[in-house]
Design an enzyme around this catalytic site. Sequence first.
Site, mmCIF file in Angstrom:
data_model
loop_
_atom_site.group_PDB
_atom_site.id
_atom_site.type_symbol
_atom_site.label_atom_id
_atom_site.label_comp_id
_atom_site.label_asym_id
_atom_site.label_seq_id
_atom_site.Cartn_x
_atom_site.Cartn_y
_atom_site.Cartn_z
ATOM 1 N N HIS A 185 0.901 -1.116 0.062
ATOM 2 C CA HIS A 185 0.047 0.105 0.111
ATOM 3 C C HIS A 185 0.906 1.493 -0.113
ATOM 4 O O HIS A 185 0.500 2.199 -0.685
ATOM 5 C CB HIS A 185 -0.910 0.113 1.356
ATOM 6 C CG HIS A 185 -2.140 -0.652 0.948
ATOM 7 N ND1 HIS A 185 -2.286 -1.969 0.828
ATOM 8 C CD2 HIS A 185 -3.395 -0.279 0.663
ATOM 9 C CE1 HIS A 185 -3.571 -2.200 0.647
ATOM 10 N NE2 HIS A 185 -4.232 -1.209 0.634
ATOM 11 N N LYS A 200 -9.998 -7.689 8.389
ATOM 12 C CA LYS A 200 -10.621 -7.975 9.691
ATOM 13 C C LYS A 200 -10.387 -6.874 10.436
ATOM 14 O O LYS A 200 -9.514 -6.033 10.322
ATOM 15 C CB LYS A 200 -10.215 -9.342 10.231
ATOM 16 C CG LYS A 200 -8.748 -9.236 10.585
ATOM 17 C CD LYS A 200 -8.072 -10.570 11.377
ATOM 18 C CE LYS A 200 -6.823 -10.191 11.831
ATOM 19 N NZ LYS A 200 -6.205 -11.721 12.453
#
Length: 176
Positions: free
Chosen positions: A36, A101
Amino acid sequence: MIELKTPFKEEDIKNLKAGDIVKISGTIYTARDAAHKRMCKSIEEGKKLKFNPKGQGIYYVGPSPAKPGEVIGSAGPTTSYRMDDLTLPLLEKGLKVMIGKGKRADKVIEGMKKYNAVYLLAIGGAGAYISDCVKECEIIDYEDLGAEALRKLRVEDMVLTVGIDSNGNNLYEQTK
């Protein structure tokens, strides 16, 4: 159960509600923190990414190495908040689905509302189960990052739960 095919369509994303169970088939991408950071740097520098985020989904996972004869090793989700500071540039480029999550920051939820995106929950600790849904796996960038490399996956019938919908309805908040 709502069946979704990739690339994701605007209307499909808008119709999802927090708590819905979805089944995804098609191409999704994997990336964690290090990938990222590199993608955001590329966007900032005006460089083209190895995939077009528009209408796509990113699964926050760093799969373990595949055993002989398998497509991928265990592929359980990583904690998503680690990508919170690196998410908005991808949403701006049209990313529609994030899979992981844990909770997300308010700024990510606001970005999801603004750009019509959703956050889907994968079951932590179920990496072996999830890896059965992966039919093809190819590293497309940042191979030097090992498990955190940017991958292109072809999945079939990947079952997930809508954690946060494009209106900001948040399953984590609803279940308190």
